[in-house]
Scaffold this active site. Structure first.
Site, PDB file in Angstrom:
ATOM      1  N   ARG A  68      68.470  83.586  70.759  1.00  0.00           N
ATOM      2  CA  ARG A  68      68.926  82.583  71.724  1.00  0.00           C
ATOM      3  C   ARG A  68      68.542  82.920  73.167  1.00  0.00           C
ATOM      4  O   ARG A  68      68.847  82.161  74.080  1.00  0.00           O
ATOM      5  CB  ARG A  68      70.439  82.350  71.602  1.00  0.00           C
ATOM      6  CG  ARG A  68      70.915  81.108  72.352  1.00  0.00           C
ATOM      7  CD  ARG A  68      72.393  80.834  72.220  1.00  0.00           C
ATOM      8  NE  ARG A  68      73.200  82.031  72.213  1.00  0.00           N
ATOM      9  CZ  ARG A  68      73.511  82.724  73.312  1.00  0.00           C
ATOM     10  NH1 ARG A  68      73.082  82.343  74.489  1.00  0.00           N
ATOM     11  NH2 ARG A  68      74.248  83.819  73.204  1.00  0.00           N
ATOM     12  N   TYR A 109      60.700  57.310  74.485  1.00  0.00           N
ATOM     13  CA  TYR A 109      61.151  57.580  73.117  1.00  0.00           C
ATOM     14  C   TYR A 109      62.639  57.188  72.985  1.00  0.00           C
ATOM     15  O   TYR A 109      63.439  57.502  73.874  1.00  0.00           O
ATOM     16  CB  TYR A 109      60.947  59.059  72.812  1.00  0.00           C
ATOM     17  CG  TYR A 109      61.515  59.478  71.487  1.00  0.00           C
ATOM     18  CD1 TYR A 109      60.923  59.074  70.302  1.00  0.00           C
ATOM     19  CD2 TYR A 109      62.661  60.256  71.420  1.00  0.00           C
ATOM     20  CE1 TYR A 109      61.455  59.440  69.085  1.00  0.00           C
ATOM     21  CE2 TYR A 109      63.199  60.634  70.199  1.00  0.00           C
ATOM     22  CZ  TYR A 109      62.591  60.223  69.043  1.00  0.00           C
ATOM     23  OH  TYR A 109      63.122  60.579  67.831  1.00  0.00           O
ATOM     24  N   ASP A 145      56.507  63.793  78.845  1.00  0.00           N
ATOM     25  CA  ASP A 145      56.544  64.028  77.406  1.00  0.00           C
ATOM     26  C   ASP A 145      55.121  63.827  76.880  1.00  0.00           C
ATOM     27  O   ASP A 145      54.616  62.708  76.846  1.00  0.00           O
ATOM     28  CB  ASP A 145      57.533  63.024  76.772  1.00  0.00           C
ATOM     29  CG  ASP A 145      57.713  63.230  75.278  1.00  0.00           C
ATOM     30  OD1 ASP A 145      56.782  63.759  74.626  1.00  0.00           O
ATOM     31  OD2 ASP A 145      58.771  62.841  74.755  1.00  0.00           O
ATOM     32  N   LYS A 157      56.001  66.649  65.746  1.00  0.00           N
ATOM     33  CA  LYS A 157      54.936  65.677  65.516  1.00  0.00           C
ATOM     34  C   LYS A 157      53.589  66.402  65.388  1.00  0.00           C
ATOM     35  O   LYS A 157      53.374  67.096  64.419  1.00  0.00           O
ATOM     36  CB  LYS A 157      54.947  64.641  66.643  1.00  0.00           C
ATOM     37  CG  LYS A 157      56.345  64.113  66.982  1.00  0.00           C
ATOM     38  CD  LYS A 157      56.996  63.326  65.855  1.00  0.00           C
ATOM     39  CE  LYS A 157      58.466  63.063  66.080  1.00  0.00           C
ATOM     40  NZ  LYS A 157      58.839  62.474  67.347  1.00  0.00           N
TER      41      LYS A 157
END
Ligand SMILES: *Cc1c(COP(=O)(O)O)cnc(C)c1O
Length: 376
Positions: free
Chosen positions: A43, A97, A168, A193
């Protein structure tokens, strides 16, 4: 080094013990800390597999630094929240999006962050700026209408005003377009993607200057959207073929777009590689190839959506995009279902609009299949 070479070689960890040519999978979540400069922890976004793949993506995007996330939305939401405070203002495209749009409309209200949604043009962005404007968030090509914005112009305008820009770059990928080199501050991706590319991973990334990524890193450690070693390794493996895949997808997409453009059952084709596209010149200026996504409207006098979809077999009706397999969807029913019909109509996302994510199959197989599905 050119992009294809970076895809294969950048970031790889060479294990001195075995001499293996690939990065090993380091599964530890606990690491020794004595006599070390930094503490390694999943993390904290700094484990060996996270670092190897981040370095590869940074090199492809031309970035100083980056952070790997467990989804595209983790990268987008964390990047935005890292730079904005209550009372401040963000400019976003109407055509973003669907998940980013939903995040903004719900969360910004709760956090007292103001937001303007604008049409996809520099003029609209300019006229939305107010004294409190902190960030401009945009995508190009846009989803699902494949609009193109001039990245360099927007970045220059924002810089003059002291506004941060976040792009993006999921649709274009760094093979077709590198926004940081055109002056943008931060690039985010849904790695689910094209970067992952095989429809079997969920991940995301944010890249930019050291300073900007340090700011995002701090907030990322609170939100904790980190990626596990195995997925990071799979992403690294996928990226080795990114240039090959994306080139083939763009070549296929152009051929299919040209075919659809002349078909009587299609009333409109959106693909930035078609000379008739409204922003073709801008696309030519800032893109290498034009990507693997196109959208089109069925002329319902000839064929209805349900019949068309039922006749496809290689091309499957599924959500998501960017994989080696061709996938088609109706944005109104999937990615943009969270919008009200009125909002969709305003954004130009009609019920007969289809979004096709073109895979790496033989283009004739794809064209033949579409041709028979469109036949009366
Ligand atoms: C899919 C997608 C996202 C969201 O990514 P997830 O990995 O699903 O969280 C963001 N932006 C674009 C352009 C996308 O296509």
């Amino acid at each position: 080094m050119k992009q294809e070479t970076k895809c294969v070689h950048k970031g790889t960890y060479h294990d001195p013990n075995t001499g293996g040519v690939n990065t090993p999978v380091f599964t530890s979540s606990a690491f020794e800390y004595l006599d070390r400069d930094t503490v390694c922890y999943p993390r904290y976004f700094n484990t060996p597999n996270q670092k190897a793949v981040t370095e590869k993506i940074c090199s492809l995007e031309g970035a100083q630094a980056g952070i790997l996330f467990s989804s595209g939305m983790a990268s987008i939401s964390t990047a935005i929240i890292s730079f904005v405070r209550p009372g401040e203002h963000i400019i976003m495209l109407e055509e973003l999006y669907g998940g980013t749009y939903a995040f903004a409309t719900d969360m910004f209200n709760r956090l007292n962050i103001k937001c303007s949604f604008v049409k996809s043009s520099l003029e609209e962005i300019k006229s939305a700026v107010i004294a409190e404007t902190k960030i401009i968030v945009f995508e190009t090509p846009t989803n699902p209408l494949l609009g193109i914005l001039d990245i360099e112009q927007i970045a220059r305008f924002a810089k003059e005003k002291g506004i941060l820009t976040i792009v993006d770059n999921t649709f274009a990928t760094p093979i077709n377009q590198t926004p940081l080199k055109l002056g943008v501050d931060i690039v985010v991706h849904s790695g689910t993607k094209y970067l992952g590319g095989h429809s079997d991973l969920c991940c995301g990334v944010a890249v930019g200057s050291k300073e900007h990524i340090e700011s995002i890193h701090k907030v990322s450690c609170y939100f904790g959207g980190s990626l596990n070693a195995m997925s990071a390794y799979l992403l690294e493996r996928s990226l080795k073929t990114l240039a090959l895949r994306v080139d083939r997808q763009a070549e296929n997409a152009l051929k299919i777009a040209k075919f659809l453009d002349t078909h009587k059952a299609i009333s409109r084709v959106n693909y930035p590689g078609l000379p008739g596209h409204r922003n073709y010149q801008t696309a030519r200026k800032q893109m290498d190839k034009y990507g693997g996504i196109l959208s089109f409207e069925l002329n319902e006098n000839y064929i209805d959506t349900a019949t068309f979809l039922s006749r496809l077999s290689i091309i499957r009706a599924a959500v998501s995009l960017g994989g080696v397999e061709s996938i088609i969807c109706s944005p109104a029913k999937t990615s943009h279902a969270v919008m009200t019909p009125k909002e969709r109509e305003k954004a130009g996302i009609l019920d007969n609009l289809m979004r096709l994510s073109v895979g790496i199959e033989n283009h004739q197989d794809l064209t033949e299949e579409i041709k028979q599905a469109l036949s009366g």
